[in-house]
Design a protein around this motif. Sequence first.
Motif, PDB file in Angstrom:
ATOM      1  N   PRO A 112       0.841  -1.196   0.000  1.00 38.23           N
ATOM      2  CA  PRO A 112       0.000   0.000   0.000  1.00 38.23           C
ATOM      3  C   PRO A 112       0.879   1.250   0.000  1.00 38.23           C
ATOM      4  CG  PRO A 112      -0.707  -1.519   1.710  1.00 38.23           C
ATOM      5  CD  PRO A 112       0.631  -2.004   1.214  1.00 38.23           C
ATOM      6  N   LEU A 113       0.581   2.156  -0.937  1.00 40.09           N
ATOM      7  CA  LEU A 113       1.504   3.242  -1.218  1.00 40.09           C
ATOM      8  C   LEU A 113       0.739   4.448  -1.737  1.00 40.09           C
ATOM      9  CD1 LEU A 113       4.651   3.487  -1.724  1.00 40.09           C
ATOM     10  CD2 LEU A 113       4.162   2.804  -4.067  1.00 40.09           C
ATOM     11  N   VAL A 114       1.180   5.657  -1.382  1.00 42.23           N
ATOM     12  CA  VAL A 114       0.738   6.843  -2.117  1.00 42.23           C
ATOM     13  C   VAL A 114       1.968   7.665  -2.496  1.00 42.23           C
ATOM     14  CG1 VAL A 114      -1.572   7.017  -1.046  1.00 42.23           C
ATOM     15  CG2 VAL A 114       0.332   8.293  -0.056  1.00 42.23           C
ATOM     16  N   LEU A 115       1.869   8.337  -3.633  1.00 43.91           N
ATOM     17  CA  LEU A 115       2.958   9.183  -4.114  1.00 43.91           C
ATOM     18  C   LEU A 115       2.555  10.640  -3.927  1.00 43.91           C
ATOM     19  CD1 LEU A 115       5.681   9.414  -5.657  1.00 43.91           C
ATOM     20  CD2 LEU A 115       4.343   9.440  -7.777  1.00 43.91           C
ATOM     21  N   VAL A 116       3.451  11.417  -3.331  1.00 49.33           N
ATOM     22  CA  VAL A 116       3.161  12.831  -3.070  1.00 49.33           C
ATOM     23  C   VAL A 116       4.243  13.710  -3.687  1.00 49.33           C
ATOM     24  CG1 VAL A 116       3.030  14.593  -1.261  1.00 49.33           C
ATOM     25  CG2 VAL A 116       1.855  12.419  -0.935  1.00 49.33           C
ATOM     26  N   GLY A 117       3.824  14.638  -4.538  1.00 49.30           N
ATOM     27  CA  GLY A 117       4.725  15.675  -5.059  1.00 49.30           C
ATOM     28  C   GLY A 117       4.506  16.918  -4.210  1.00 49.30           C
ATOM     29  N   ASN A 118       5.465  17.263  -3.388  1.00 52.96           N
ATOM     30  CA  ASN A 118       5.285  18.373  -2.436  1.00 52.96           C
ATOM     31  C   ASN A 118       5.841  19.691  -2.992  1.00 52.96           C
ATOM     32  OD1 ASN A 118       4.531  19.509   0.108  1.00 52.96           O
ATOM     33  ND2 ASN A 118       6.644  19.324   0.825  1.00 52.96           N
ATOM     34  N   LYS A 119       5.496  20.779  -2.328  1.00 53.13           N
ATOM     35  CA  LYS A 119       5.942  22.147  -2.644  1.00 53.13           C
ATOM     36  C   LYS A 119       5.258  22.694  -3.897  1.00 53.13           C
ATOM     37  CE  LYS A 119      10.363  21.364  -0.287  1.00 53.13           C
ATOM     38  NZ  LYS A 119      11.756  21.768  -0.116  1.00 53.13           N
ATOM     39  N   SER A 120       3.996  22.353  -4.081  1.00 50.74           N
ATOM     40  CA  SER A 120       3.267  22.843  -5.256  1.00 50.74           C
ATOM     41  C   SER A 120       3.098  24.365  -5.229  1.00 50.74           C
ATOM     42  CB  SER A 120       1.908  22.155  -5.367  1.00 50.74           C
ATOM     43  OG  SER A 120       1.139  22.438  -4.234  1.00 50.74           O
TER      44      SER A 120
END
Length: 171
Positions: A112-120
């Motif tokens: 189980p995994l989520v991908l997060v691109g931060n600093k939008s």
Amino acid sequence: MAKSPEVKLAVFGRAGVGKSALVVRFLTRRFIWEYDPTLESTYRHQANIDDEVVTMEILDTAGQEDVQQKEGHMRWGDGFVIVYDITDRGSFEEVGPLRSLLEEVKKPKNVPLVLVGNKSDLDHVRQVGTEEGERLAAEMACAFYECSACANEGGAVSEAFHELCREVRRR
Ligand code: GDP
Ligand code: MG
């Protein structure tokens, strides 16, 4: 009464991508500018997710661990947030290897995994396109969120953690 479910979540990603800021944002709805980057912390947090009280244990890794330490954290966790910084292409390139190590450690289980691109909020110095994040998440068959620990528009930070809890509970 049934004991409320507990899930162990670990946050991975290169040092400086904003892991601590995201975790603190999620837990306190505040943004704090500076953390000790070498610090590793665990937090406990309860939330109501789909009418169920879920207790989360969240491990905020430092992002500077050697492989053995990383593997230890991966064995410990039930679900994982992999974070990159949209202004740091190198941090995006580290996602794939982290995912491979996770797969290897958790084999034969599906991770189980989520991908997060931060600093939008730093769109003007962006190095990684939204579509690139989406494409990578599709390859990894996981949910994807672009968000900002400091702006947190639309509550994407909580949504990412809650979705990960759901994903863990589905397994
Ligand atoms: P970690 O090493 O992954 O835990 O990263 P930190 O949470 O310590 O954050 C590293 C640096 O990035 C700090 O200076 C933070 O203030 C900054 N930072 C974290 N999240 C954001 C964000 O969403 N937007 C901006 N502009 N800066 C951020
Ligand atoms: Mg940190």
